[in-house]
Motif scaffolding. Structure first.
Motif, PDB file in Angstrom:
ATOM      1  N   ARG A   2       0.824  -1.201   0.000  1.00 49.20           N
ATOM      2  CA  ARG A   2       0.000   0.000   0.000  1.00 49.20           C
ATOM      3  C   ARG A   2       0.860   1.254   0.000  1.00 49.20           C
ATOM      4  O   ARG A   2       1.926   1.284   0.602  1.00 49.20           O
ATOM      5  CB  ARG A   2      -0.898   0.027   1.223  1.00 49.20           C
ATOM      6  CG  ARG A   2      -1.909  -1.049   1.213  1.00 49.20           C
ATOM      7  CD  ARG A   2      -2.809  -0.896   2.406  1.00 49.20           C
ATOM      8  NE  ARG A   2      -3.756  -1.990   2.443  1.00 49.20           N
ATOM      9  CZ  ARG A   2      -4.632  -2.161   3.389  1.00 49.20           C
ATOM     10  NH1 ARG A   2      -4.689  -1.317   4.390  1.00 49.20           N
ATOM     11  NH2 ARG A   2      -5.462  -3.175   3.355  1.00 49.20           N
ATOM     12  N   ARG A   3       0.320   2.246  -0.662  1.00 50.78           N
ATOM     13  CA  ARG A   3       1.003   3.543  -0.630  1.00 50.78           C
ATOM     14  C   ARG A   3       0.589   4.334   0.606  1.00 50.78           C
ATOM     15  O   ARG A   3      -0.522   4.174   1.098  1.00 50.78           O
ATOM     16  CB  ARG A   3       0.619   4.359  -1.856  1.00 50.78           C
ATOM     17  CG  ARG A   3       1.391   3.982  -3.063  1.00 50.78           C
ATOM     18  CD  ARG A   3       1.371   5.117  -4.031  1.00 50.78           C
ATOM     19  NE  ARG A   3       0.516   4.814  -5.153  1.00 50.78           N
ATOM     20  CZ  ARG A   3       0.168   5.687  -6.052  1.00 50.78           C
ATOM     21  NH1 ARG A   3       0.560   6.928  -5.952  1.00 50.78           N
ATOM     22  NH2 ARG A   3      -0.587   5.357  -7.058  1.00 50.78           N
ATOM     23  N   LYS A   4       1.481   5.167   1.043  1.00 53.61           N
ATOM     24  CA  LYS A   4       1.169   6.036   2.164  1.00 53.61           C
ATOM     25  C   LYS A   4       0.108   7.049   1.708  1.00 53.61           C
ATOM     26  O   LYS A   4       0.235   7.634   0.634  1.00 53.61           O
ATOM     27  CB  LYS A   4       2.435   6.772   2.603  1.00 53.61           C
ATOM     28  CG  LYS A   4       2.244   7.661   3.789  1.00 53.61           C
ATOM     29  CD  LYS A   4       3.551   8.304   4.192  1.00 53.61           C
ATOM     30  CE  LYS A   4       3.329   9.253   5.331  1.00 53.61           C
ATOM     31  NZ  LYS A   4       4.552   9.930   5.707  1.00 53.61           N
ATOM     32  N   GLN A   6      -2.026  10.412   1.096  1.00 54.93           N
ATOM     33  CA  GLN A   6      -1.613  11.804   0.928  1.00 54.93           C
ATOM     34  C   GLN A   6      -2.019  12.623   2.154  1.00 54.93           C
ATOM     35  O   GLN A   6      -3.056  12.375   2.761  1.00 54.93           O
ATOM     36  CB  GLN A   6      -2.316  12.362  -0.307  1.00 54.93           C
ATOM     37  CG  GLN A   6      -1.663  13.536  -0.920  1.00 54.93           C
ATOM     38  CD  GLN A   6      -2.362  13.904  -2.226  1.00 54.93           C
ATOM     39  OE1 GLN A   6      -3.504  13.558  -2.450  1.00 54.93           O
ATOM     40  NE2 GLN A   6      -1.660  14.600  -3.075  1.00 54.93           N
TER      41      GLN A   6
END
Length: 78
Positions: A2-4, A6
């Motif tokens: 997973r991306r951090k 925003q």
């Protein structure tokens, strides 16, 4: 993986929008259609999160939330 997520800066955006509204004191402002249709009121003053508006016929509207200073005429069906 997973991306951090925003990071949103709502406080920064809110202060920019508030400064824009404060610059409109003495000018005609849009008002949500849930209040009225017709002539736009003039922004008289801002007190906290509320505005004081005056219509061309002399009527005054006090304690209008700043969030209601929007042009939603395209949204509402008449």
């Amino acid at each position: 993986m997973r991306r951090k997520p925003q990071v949103f800066r709502f406080d920064e955006e809110a202060s920019i929008e508030r400064a824009r509204i404060e610059a409109l004191v003495g000018e005609e402002v849009p008002l949500s259609c849930k209040y009225c249709l017709g002539a736009r009121p003039r922004l008289v003053s801002i007190d906290g999160d509320f505005a004081v508006l005056q219509f061309p016929n002399g009527a005054r509207m006090e304690r209008v939330p700043l969030r209601d200073l929007v042009d939603d005429s395209g949204y509402w069906k008449r």
